[in-house]
Design a protein around this motif. Sequence first.
Motif, PDB file in Angstrom:
ATOM      1  N   ARG A   1       0.839  -1.196   0.000  1.00 29.54           N
ATOM      2  CA  ARG A   1       0.000   0.000   0.000  1.00 29.54           C
ATOM      3  C   ARG A   1       0.876   1.249   0.000  1.00 29.54           C
ATOM      4  O   ARG A   1       1.787   1.388   0.807  1.00 29.54           O
ATOM      5  N   ARG A   2       0.582   2.148  -0.935  1.00 28.40           N
ATOM      6  CA  ARG A   2       1.294   3.416  -1.029  1.00 28.40           C
ATOM      7  C   ARG A   2       0.284   4.537  -1.244  1.00 28.40           C
ATOM      8  O   ARG A   2      -0.917   4.287  -1.325  1.00 28.40           O
ATOM      9  N   LYS A   3       0.788   5.755  -1.351  1.00 28.06           N
ATOM     10  CA  LYS A   3      -0.095   6.907  -1.520  1.00 28.06           C
ATOM     11  C   LYS A   3       0.241   7.626  -2.814  1.00 28.06           C
ATOM     12  O   LYS A   3       1.398   7.930  -3.088  1.00 28.06           O
ATOM     13  N   LYS A   4      -0.792   7.863  -3.617  1.00 27.76           N
ATOM     14  CA  LYS A   4      -0.616   8.598  -4.866  1.00 27.76           C
ATOM     15  C   LYS A   4      -1.897   9.375  -5.144  1.00 27.76           C
ATOM     16  O   LYS A   4      -3.001   8.874  -4.895  1.00 27.76           O
TER      17      LYS A   4
ATOM     18  N   ASN B   1      -2.992  11.616  -3.502  1.00 28.90           N
ATOM     19  CA  ASN B   1      -3.582  11.859  -2.182  1.00 28.90           C
ATOM     20  C   ASN B   1      -4.586  10.788  -1.755  1.00 28.90           C
ATOM     21  O   ASN B   1      -5.461  11.037  -0.934  1.00 28.90           O
TER      22      ASN B   1
ATOM     23  N   PRO C   1      -4.795   6.186  -1.049  1.00 24.20           N
ATOM     24  CA  PRO C   1      -4.007   4.954  -1.010  1.00 24.20           C
ATOM     25  C   PRO C   1      -4.174   4.152  -2.303  1.00 24.20           C
ATOM     26  O   PRO C   1      -5.273   4.059  -2.857  1.00 24.20           O
TER      27      PRO C   1
ATOM     28  N   ARG D   1      -7.071  11.322  -9.723  1.00 17.53           N
ATOM     29  CA  ARG D   1      -7.589  10.634  -8.539  1.00 17.53           C
ATOM     30  C   ARG D   1      -8.956  10.019  -8.836  1.00 17.53           C
ATOM     31  O   ARG D   1      -9.249   8.891  -8.439  1.00 17.53           O
TER      32      ARG D   1
END
Length: 212
Positions: free
Chosen positions: A45-48, A50, A52, A125
């Motif tokens: 799990r990462r953030k992109k 704004n 996850p 997003r």
Amino acid sequence: MASSSIHQDINVAQIAADIVCEFLEVAFHQILYIRQVYPAGIFQRRKKYNIPVQMSCHPDVTRYLQDTLQTIRPLVGRGEVDKVVLNVTDRQACPLERFVFEVTPPVQPSVNDDSYLLRLEQALRAFVLKINVCDSMLDTLPQDVTFSVHVYTQDSAAASLEQQQLVQNFPWVEADSDSLKMPNARIIPLKTMTSNVIKMQLYVEEGDKTGR
């Protein structure tokens, strides 16, 4: 004055190519996770944008996607890519699902102010969030599936790809016609966006999974 305008256009094209390829990498990983092409355990799990996202940590999967996108980045910048497709197939290479990203450069690309970055992040997003819920719109995939990336380019781009593969040792081959056939496919529109630097549309072509 003319040289300044040309320089700005080149910069915008480069920005667009970077944005598109970065987004496609995130989107591809997310699709592989959501559609369970690979076990959840190989994703982190990462953030992109704004939110996850899930990114594969399997070296072969990561390298394949990175090499693919690195190779087509100059073509995207020159407006020579019509669409990029993540093709989910069974082990006999029969297509089951095709996630189609149509990419079109705007007529007059421009970067007027920093606010466009915020609007663009919001738009990308929204794409990722739509991918997150596409599972509910599609039938379940069989257990043993794999994937490949198909790039639809203008004819003039073929020679460029051949030259690059000699440098990068990443072979591109013309797709077999059978790998593109999906009789009676159902088309599911997911998202469309238009901005100052890129125009993009995402839809899914879903084939008949009965008996697979």
